[in-house]
Design an enzyme around this catalytic site. Structure first.
Site, PDB file in Angstrom:
ATOM      1  N   GLU B  60       0.417  20.668  17.432  1.00  0.00           N
ATOM      2  CA  GLU B  60       0.643  21.259  18.753  1.00  0.00           C
ATOM      3  C   GLU B  60       0.080  20.403  19.873  1.00  0.00           C
ATOM      4  OE1 GLU B  60      -0.582  22.922  16.137  1.00  0.00           O
ATOM      5  OE2 GLU B  60       1.044  24.310  15.648  1.00  0.00           O
ATOM      6  N   HIS B 129      -0.851  35.852  14.865  1.00  0.00           N
ATOM      7  CA  HIS B 129       0.562  35.939  15.243  1.00  0.00           C
ATOM      8  C   HIS B 129       0.786  37.085  16.224  1.00  0.00           C
ATOM      9  CE1 HIS B 129       0.606  33.634  11.493  1.00  0.00           C
ATOM     10  NE2 HIS B 129       1.779  33.178  11.813  1.00  0.00           N
TER      11      HIS B 129
END
Lengths: 336, 327
Positions: B60, B129
């Site tokens: 990322e 999540h």
């Protein structure tokens, strides 16, 4: 004396049967979760380890409770190989209060400090520095313990991979970095996402030994791990082991797996299957008899049934339990 | 005009912008042939090919950083973070580089990057999540943080984000992806970043919120209307920098303000909104400013009762709105 002869000596019948049992537990546990997931009973998503058993078990066979491991989002196999309680694991996956994390964590975050299991981890690459830190603490406190960082091929492109391994190398820490290269980072092929042919090639960057083994050959993993653990315990520093493996199921349950071919799947589920091959090895080397393995299979079947029953019968946690365990001495107020 | 889901509006905006401007490209984990885990980039690879819809390694920090570097040379990258929770390794690149490039280069460099990330809970995703991450990025001048609530706003704001010469963090509520549907014009349009939007006119109480919670407030407002309470609902749309003028106007309109976020309360966006109201509207208020937020725990837990307790929902919002109306 060749390496494999040394290993033949080190693998006792008792250890071989333990390994077979753990592999069988992982397979049956994961097949069970796969089946249960399809009924819609489980409240969250799961990433299954079936197919990769040889890695977790081949490595953890050399560890005990003073040794620690870090795991991944695909962590059930590591948990089982490190000795986590099957009932507590299954209950966690059901989100029950009797789960190893009291229902707070779920599949992706199972942890058990008493077993040196620092936790499955929903963050890819999260474990490298943690394992290095666990190794640092073992070295400073002279516990004789080692730390193992299990990670997938996706994580080997993460910054933490490089940062963690380099630090472990310069301080010669007792850490073993174990890559589970199952060929796919989610759906992205390893060959596309990594600039190296093998993850173990990257060990050269840090001046540490690196080797690639057939991660579905339990004995190959076992032997590589034995060398690495010995190096670590002798103060010679970290090792990087790449295990080429395969996940029998998808990235997560519900993954259509369009990126896989039928040929590769068939091959891995049959002739390359780690359990079938290890079973054969154990029998041909007289480490266990057919009867003994059969009785292990039966007891594992019962264990998993018990774990499911335990999970099903356990209560859900009370909602207000979510504000516990935030700090050691302070509980924040809830908000309704 | 077509009715589409929130996520279809994302895809539509990306597709239209990629047709309009060849400098626009998409990069992220499995965004290519796979179309992203949520299918937000579905079909784009087939239309635009490898060089404009790029699968990346799981990295990322580099996804954001590479996009920033390309943006400095005039490209208009749209980087996808697979889940907002995974953005943390990219924090350094976004905060230290993207947000400061214009300021530190004496206005020589633009940084027209858009970073899309699905955030929010209620999808049984557990700790990594489900998080709301907007507050972490909302004390960073140089950065814009956009959080649309409707498909119409998604298309207009995502296009505006892509065309913006400064970095925009574009946060999409993952539960809204398929839950929320609405009219979206076929033609090209943009909506202004930095402007809040009145989603419902009302007289008795003011609700200020953003994202999925806007819909909870709208549902509750319909019920309260039947009880004789009229709710005015302001959708922040951009949570950083905040639209102070709209916030002050909305607060003064009814004198009773409820602020709602799914994020945990302490340090959240709505704390700053409360401060703006306290500074500017003290003598216009008829009730203490109310905040409805998630509990201050590290992340959304897994077990259903705890997730439910954490998540915002229409009942919680309705109760808070009624309490304020009856204050």
């Amino acid at each position: 004396m060749g390496v494999s002869e040394i290993q033949q000596q080190s693998l006792t019948s008792e250890k071989a049967k333990w390994m077979y049992q753990k592999m069988a537990e992982i397979r049956r546990f994961e097949d069970q979760v796969h089946e249960t997931f399809s009924t819609g009973v489980l409240p969250g998503f799961v990433h299954l380890y079936a197919g990769e058993e040889a890695v977790a078990v081949g490595v953890c066979a050399h560890l005990d409770d003073k040794d620690s491991i870090t795991s991944t989002h695909r962590g059930h196999g590591h948990c089982i190989a490190k000795g986590c309680d099957l009932k507590g694991m299954m209950a966690e996956i059901y989100g029950k209060s009797t789960g190893l994390c009291k229902g707070k964590g779920g599949s992706m975050h199972i942890a058990d400090v008493s077993k040196g299991m620092l936790g499955a981890n929903g963050i890819v690459g999260g474990g490298f520095p943690l394992a290095t830190g666990a190794g640092l603490s073992a070295k400073l406190r002279k516990t004789g313990g080692v730390a193992v960082c299990f990670f997938g091929d996706g994580a080997n492109n993460h910054g933490t991979f490089h940062e963690g391994i380099n630090m472990a190398a310069i301080w010669k820490l007792p850490v073993i970095f174990v890559a589970e290269n199952n060929g796919y980072a989610e759906a992205t092929p390893f060959e596309y996402a990594s600039s190296c042919e093998s993850i173990s090639d990257r060990a050269a960057s840090y001046g540490i030994p690196g080797e690639t083994v057939d991660g579905k050959d339990t004995m190959a993993v076992y032997e590589a791990a034995e060398r690495a653990v010995e190096r670590a315990r002798n103060g010679e520093g970290p090792t990087l082991i790449e295990c080429k493996t395969y996940r029998n199921y998808g990235h997560f349950e519900g993954d259509a797996q369009k990126y896989k071919t039928n040929e590769e799947r068939d091959e891995h589920l049959k002739e390359l299957d780690a359990i079938i091959r290890f079973r054969q090895h154990v029998l041909t080397t007289d480490l266990a008899s057919e009867d003994e393995l059969h009785s292990i299979d039966e007891s594992v079947r019962k264990e998993i049934e018990d774990a499911v029953e335990f999970a099903e019968k356990s209560p859900m946690p009370e909602a207000d339990q979510l504000t516990t365990d935030v700090y050691v001495d302070y509980q924040p107020g809830g908000e309704e | 005009m077509a009715v589409m889901t929130y996520i279809q509006a994302v895809t539509k905006a990306l597709e239209e912008e990629m047709h309009r401007d060849e400098d626009v490209f998409v990069l992220g984990e499995d965004v290519g042939a796979r179309g992203g885990v949520f299918r937000a980039t579905d079909g784009l690879h087939a239309t635009f090919g490898d060089e404009r819809v790029m699968d990346t390694p799981l990295a990322e920090s580099a996804i954001a950083g590479v996009a920033i570097g390309a943006a400095m040379y005039g490209m208009r990258p749209v980087a996808e973070m697979q889940f907002a929770d995974f953005i943390m390794p990219a924090f350094n690149q976004i905060v230290s580089e993207a947000a400061k490039i214009r300021y530190r280069s004496n206005n020589d460099w633009d940084c027209p990057i858009t970073i899309r990330a699905p955030y929010g809970g209620g999808v049984h995703g557990a700790l990594y999540h489900s998080q709301s991450i907007e507050a972490l990025f909302s004390s960073v001048p140089g950065l814009k943080v956009v959080m649309p609530s409707t498909p119409y706003d998604v298309k207009g704001l995502l296009k505006a984000a892509i065309r913006d010469d400064d970095p925009v963090l574009f946060l999409e509520h993952k539960r809204a992806y398929r839950l929320i549907k609405g009219d979206v014009p076929d033609e090209d349009y943009t909506l202004p970043i930095g402007k809040a939007d009145i989603k419902r006119e009302g007289e008795d109480i003011t609700v200020i919120t953003y994202g999925l919670c806007v819909h909870f407030a709208l549902q509750a407002a319909e019920k309260l209307e039947k009880e004789g309470h009229s709710a005015h609902i302001l959708d922040l749309r951009t949570v950083y920098p905040l639209d102070q003028e709209a916030i002050i106007e909305a607060a003064k309109k009814t004198g009773k303000v409820l602020l709602i976020t799914e994020d945990n309360k302490e340090g959240s966006i709505i704390g700053e909104v409360a401060a703006i109201i306290a500074e500017h509207c003290l003598f216009d208020l008829d009730a203490p400013i109310q905040r409805l937020a998630g509990p201050d725990v590290p992340a959304m837990p897994y077990a259903p009762p705890m997730e439910k307790y954490f998540m915002m929902n229409p009942d919680k919002v309705e109760t808070a709105m009624r309490d304020l109306a009856e204050y």
